[in-house]
Every structure is written in C-alpha cells, then in structure tokens.
Design a protein around this motif. Structure first.
Motif, PDB file in Angstrom:
ATOM      1  N   THR A 221       0.842  -1.193   0.000  1.00 59.34           N
ATOM      2  CA  THR A 221       0.000   0.000   0.000  1.00 59.34           C
ATOM      3  C   THR A 221       0.878   1.243   0.000  1.00 59.34           C
ATOM      4  OG1 THR A 221      -1.788   1.143   1.144  1.00 59.34           O
ATOM      5  CG2 THR A 221      -0.139   0.100   2.526  1.00 59.34           C
ATOM      6  N   PHE A 222       0.389   2.301  -0.641  1.00 62.38           N
ATOM      7  CA  PHE A 222       1.116   3.571  -0.716  1.00 62.38           C
ATOM      8  C   PHE A 222       0.578   4.484   0.392  1.00 62.38           C
ATOM      9  CE2 PHE A 222       1.784   7.887  -2.252  1.00 62.38           C
ATOM     10  CZ  PHE A 222       3.088   7.848  -2.706  1.00 62.38           C
ATOM     11  N   LEU A 223       1.459   4.924   1.261  1.00 63.73           N
ATOM     12  CA  LEU A 223       1.047   5.731   2.401  1.00 63.73           C
ATOM     13  C   LEU A 223       1.736   7.098   2.369  1.00 63.73           C
ATOM     14  CD1 LEU A 223      -0.512   5.907   5.089  1.00 63.73           C
ATOM     15  CD2 LEU A 223       1.520   4.951   6.221  1.00 63.73           C
ATOM     16  N   THR A 224       0.934   8.150   2.434  1.00 64.62           N
ATOM     17  CA  THR A 224       1.469   9.521   2.474  1.00 64.62           C
ATOM     18  C   THR A 224       1.554   9.972   3.923  1.00 64.62           C
ATOM     19  OG1 THR A 224       0.554  10.096   0.311  1.00 64.62           O
ATOM     20  CG2 THR A 224       1.089  11.910   1.776  1.00 64.62           C
ATOM     21  N   LYS A 225       2.769  10.274   4.346  1.00 67.87           N
ATOM     22  CA  LYS A 225       2.971  10.802   5.695  1.00 67.87           C
ATOM     23  C   LYS A 225       3.358  12.279   5.603  1.00 67.87           C
ATOM     24  CE  LYS A 225       4.305   6.557   8.095  1.00 67.87           C
ATOM     25  NZ  LYS A 225       5.330   5.901   8.951  1.00 67.87           N
ATOM     26  N   TRP A 226       3.041  13.017   6.644  1.00 65.29           N
ATOM     27  CA  TRP A 226       3.304  14.454   6.660  1.00 65.29           C
ATOM     28  C   TRP A 226       4.528  14.764   7.516  1.00 65.29           C
ATOM     29  CZ3 TRP A 226       0.538  18.232   4.019  1.00 65.29           C
ATOM     30  CH2 TRP A 226      -0.568  17.764   3.307  1.00 65.29           C
ATOM     31  N   THR A 227       5.448  15.540   6.935  1.00 70.76           N
ATOM     32  CA  THR A 227       6.628  15.978   7.675  1.00 70.76           C
ATOM     33  C   THR A 227       6.202  17.058   8.675  1.00 70.76           C
ATOM     34  OG1 THR A 227       7.150  17.751   6.120  1.00 70.76           O
ATOM     35  CG2 THR A 227       8.078  15.559   5.653  1.00 70.76           C
ATOM     36  N   GLN A 228       7.109  17.438   9.565  1.00 73.43           N
ATOM     37  CA  GLN A 228       6.774  18.486  10.525  1.00 73.43           C
ATOM     38  C   GLN A 228       6.579  19.837   9.825  1.00 73.43           C
ATOM     39  OE1 GLN A 228       5.936  17.386  13.505  1.00 73.43           O
ATOM     40  NE2 GLN A 228       6.498  15.400  12.609  1.00 73.43           N
ATOM     41  N   LYS A 229       7.276  20.033   8.716  1.00 76.79           N
ATOM     42  CA  LYS A 229       7.058  21.234   7.910  1.00 76.79           C
ATOM     43  C   LYS A 229       5.635  21.233   7.349  1.00 76.79           C
ATOM     44  CE  LYS A 229       8.814  23.734   3.867  1.00 76.79           C
ATOM     45  NZ  LYS A 229       9.810  23.729   2.762  1.00 76.79           N
ATOM     46  N   GLY A 230       5.213  20.065   6.867  1.00 75.23           N
ATOM     47  CA  GLY A 230       3.857  19.941   6.347  1.00 75.23           C
ATOM     48  C   GLY A 230       2.825  20.087   7.449  1.00 75.23           C
ATOM     49  N   ARG A 231       3.168  19.590   8.604  1.00 79.03           N
ATOM     50  CA  ARG A 231       2.247  19.674   9.739  1.00 79.03           C
ATOM     51  C   ARG A 231       1.993  21.136  10.126  1.00 79.03           C
ATOM     52  NH1 ARG A 231       3.345  16.049  15.156  1.00 79.03           N
ATOM     53  NH2 ARG A 231       1.289  16.279  16.149  1.00 79.03           N
ATOM     54  N   LEU A 232       3.046  21.938  10.094  1.00 73.53           N
ATOM     55  CA  LEU A 232       2.891  23.360  10.392  1.00 73.53           C
ATOM     56  C   LEU A 232       2.131  24.081   9.285  1.00 73.53           C
ATOM     57  CD1 LEU A 232       6.374  24.233  11.946  1.00 73.53           C
ATOM     58  CD2 LEU A 232       4.213  23.760  13.104  1.00 73.53           C
ATOM     59  N   PHE A 233       2.327  23.638   8.054  1.00 76.64           N
ATOM     60  CA  PHE A 233       1.564  24.202   6.939  1.00 76.64           C
ATOM     61  C   PHE A 233       0.066  23.939   7.152  1.00 76.64           C
ATOM     62  CE2 PHE A 233      -0.562  22.770   2.969  1.00 76.64           C
ATOM     63  CZ  PHE A 233      -0.781  24.010   2.398  1.00 76.64           C
ATOM     64  N   LEU A 234      -0.251  22.725   7.567  1.00 74.84           N
ATOM     65  CA  LEU A 234      -1.655  22.399   7.831  1.00 74.84           C
ATOM     66  C   LEU A 234      -2.190  23.228   8.998  1.00 74.84           C
ATOM     67  CD1 LEU A 234      -1.737  18.509   7.397  1.00 74.84           C
ATOM     68  CD2 LEU A 234      -2.252  20.302   5.719  1.00 74.84           C
ATOM     69  N   TYR A 235      -1.348  23.447   9.993  1.00 77.29           N
ATOM     70  CA  TYR A 235      -1.745  24.253  11.156  1.00 77.29           C
ATOM     71  C   TYR A 235      -2.149  25.663  10.712  1.00 77.29           C
ATOM     72  CZ  TYR A 235      -1.138  27.212  15.265  1.00 77.29           C
ATOM     73  OH  TYR A 235      -1.323  28.147  16.252  1.00 77.29           O
ATOM     74  N   GLU A 236      -1.310  26.287   9.879  1.00 71.22           N
ATOM     75  CA  GLU A 236      -1.597  27.637   9.400  1.00 71.22           C
ATOM     76  C   GLU A 236      -2.839  27.646   8.515  1.00 71.22           C
ATOM     77  OE1 GLU A 236      -0.287  30.211  10.485  1.00 71.22           O
ATOM     78  OE2 GLU A 236       1.592  29.567  11.391  1.00 71.22           O
ATOM     79  N   THR A 237      -3.002  26.614   7.694  1.00 70.17           N
ATOM     80  CA  THR A 237      -4.165  26.529   6.807  1.00 70.17           C
ATOM     81  C   THR A 237      -5.456  26.427   7.619  1.00 70.17           C
ATOM     82  OG1 THR A 237      -2.838  25.426   5.102  1.00 70.17           O
ATOM     83  CG2 THR A 237      -5.237  25.222   4.936  1.00 70.17           C
ATOM     84  N   LEU A 238      -5.454  25.541   8.592  1.00 72.88           N
ATOM     85  CA  LEU A 238      -6.628  25.365   9.440  1.00 72.88           C
ATOM     86  C   LEU A 238      -6.908  26.613  10.269  1.00 72.88           C
ATOM     87  CD1 LEU A 238      -5.670  21.759  10.386  1.00 72.88           C
ATOM     88  CD2 LEU A 238      -7.952  22.336   9.567  1.00 72.88           C
ATOM     89  N   LYS A 239      -5.849  27.234  10.740  1.00 75.07           N
ATOM     90  CA  LYS A 239      -6.016  28.417  11.594  1.00 75.07           C
ATOM     91  C   LYS A 239      -6.688  29.549  10.839  1.00 75.07           C
ATOM     92  CE  LYS A 239      -3.495  31.473  14.727  1.00 75.07           C
ATOM     93  NZ  LYS A 239      -2.174  31.840  15.279  1.00 75.07           N
ATOM     94  N   ARG A 240      -6.364  29.690   9.551  1.00 73.09           N
ATOM     95  CA  ARG A 240      -6.998  30.742   8.751  1.00 73.09           C
ATOM     96  C   ARG A 240      -8.503  30.531   8.638  1.00 73.09           C
ATOM     97  NH1 ARG A 240      -2.096  30.532   5.771  1.00 73.09           N
ATOM     98  NH2 ARG A 240      -2.916  28.942   4.356  1.00 73.09           N
ATOM     99  N   ASP A 241      -8.937  29.294   8.809  1.00 68.23           N
ATOM    100  CA  ASP A 241     -10.371  28.991   8.789  1.00 68.23           C
ATOM    101  C   ASP A 241     -10.954  28.980  10.199  1.00 68.23           C
ATOM    102  OD1 ASP A 241     -10.442  28.831   6.071  1.00 68.23           O
ATOM    103  OD2 ASP A 241     -10.309  26.650   5.964  1.00 68.23           O
TER     104      ASP A 241
END
Length: 257
Positions: A221-241
């Motif tokens: 199976t192909f699994l996409t994991k998020w780096t800590q850089k990506g995790r912070l990107f998601l944090y900022e994205t969610l925070k804007r909402d």
C-alpha cells in the motif's frame, strides 16, 4: 472648565491650569478685535506650544447657508495670562492679575498639590494596568501558537494524517476530506496525493509498505505521511479557517507526536 470663577479656568490633563485667550480678552473689555489683539500681545515674546496653544472651535450661526463657523482661540498658561493682564494697564487688567495670583496660590497649596499628585498617580496606574492587559492579551495570543509549534518542532518524524487529525479531534477521513476541499490533495487509486503546487515543498514523505491480507496474500500500500514542515503548513491553513488544535483550546490535552 470652571465657570464659577471670575474668569473660567481650564483644567488640563496633566494637572496644570490654563486660561482661554478669548475669555481673558472679553473680561479685559478690550475694544480691539480678538485676533488682532492677540497677535499684538504674542509679539511681546510669547512662544507657541510653550506659553500658549492654538485652538479652533466650531460654532453655530444664524445663517442657513453657513450653519457653522470656525472660531480661533488660544489656551494660555497662567503666567502668560498674568502678564497680558498687567500689560493692559487698566483696572480690569489689575483685577485679572490679582485674580490669577490668587488662583496660583490656591493651585500651589499643599492640598491641591497632593490632589494633583494622587490624580497623576492614578492615571499612571491606569496606564500601567492598560499596558499590562495589552501585554497579557499579546502573550495569550502568542502562547498557543508557540505551544503547538514547540510540540510539532520537537518531533522529526513524518506522521500519517490520522495523527494530525487527532490533534484537532477529527478523524483521518474528515481531515482528508477537508484537505481535498481546500485543493491541497486528491485521491488516486486509493492513495492521497498532493497537487503539484504543494508536492515539491517538502510537506510529505510517502512510502510503500507491505502487508498480508486476510486471505494470506502479500500486498502493498502507498502511504502519504506528513513531515513536521507539512504539519505546520496544515496548522496555518486550518487556523486561517478558525480551526485550532485541541492543545490551544484545552491546554491540558496531549498532542500526538
């Protein structure tokens, strides 16, 4: 302004007292028009912003075409008011000067000095309280972000989306749907992939894993994991909402590493 005095005085915010130039002009019964008289008086060596300040006030008129007009006045220091009164060399001038001397004596009485000191102290205390409240709010606004950032940056491992979703009290399915709606990722062949706009930014680290299914067959199976850089990107994205992780809503909640 105290209107119960011979000539009304102005109580300034710093505790000093001042006099209206027009009020003084009126009391002295000067025949010369105020603006001309004051210009002549100022030529005796008085300095603007030191001995007097310019004030422009709006007043109503009886003219329907021009219902308001601007009136120029000046706020005089007590010393300047005394000198202008003396310059007039009239009975009214003498009366005004003696009045200002009495006002000054009252102003410098121990009781008045103490009252002004307490007033200034209270204002300074209120200013400090306001500044403290501002600092508390700024710290309060920064602390949640720093807290989550510290937690995220303390880990170097890439994590699956389900781990990040738990930070928000969400399921992985809900988080994936949200990211798809935001145009960040799409699903292909059962795998979640980033759009080109984000694929080269180091937000994810994908891997292929093997497993044995219920029928005993070896699968991958192909699994996409998020780096800590990506995790912070998601944090900022969610925070804007307006979406914050649980640790910022409930500080006692543990965040997944």
């Amino acid at each position: 302004m105290d209107n119960n005095r011979l000539i009304p005085i102005i109580n300034k915010d710093n505790g000093d007292i001042a006099i209206s130039g027009r009020m003084l002009h009126e009391f002295l019964e000067v025949k010369t028009r105020y603006d001309i008289w004051f210009k002549r008086m100022a030529d005796y060596g008085f300095e603007e912003n030191k001995d007097f300040g310019l004030v422009v006030q709006k007043r109503t008129t009886n003219n329907p075409k021009n219902p308001t007009t601007e009136i120029t006045d000046h706020v005089l220091t007590l010393d300047m008011a005394k000198e202008l009164s003396m310059i007039q060399r009239t009975e009214r001038g003498k009366q005004a000067r003696q009045y200002f001397i009495a006002v000054e004596k009252e102003y410098n009485s121990p009781e008045k000095v103490m009252a002004r000191a307490l007033l200034l102290a209270n204002k300074e205390l209120e200013t400090l309280r306001l500044e403290n409240r501002k600092q508390e709010q700024i710290i309060g606004e920064l602390e949640p972000k720093a807290s989550y950032y510290d937690i995220v940056l303390s880990s170097q491992n890439a994590v699956p989306i389900t781990v990040i979703a738990k930070d928000y009290g969400w399921s992985g399915k809900r988080m994936n749907a949200y990211l798809q709606e935001k145009g960040i990722q799409f699903k292909m062949g059962g795998a979640w992939l980033l759009y080109n706009k984000y694929a080269q930014l180091g937000y994810t680290k994908s891997e292929t894993t093997s497993y044995v299914n219920s029928k005993g067959l070896k699968c991958s199976t192909f699994l996409t994991k998020w780096t800590q850089k990506g995790r912070l990107f998601l944090y900022e994205t969610l925070k804007r909402d307006g979406i914050l992780p649980l640790v910022e809503l409930c500080p006692d909640v543990e965040v997944n590493m």
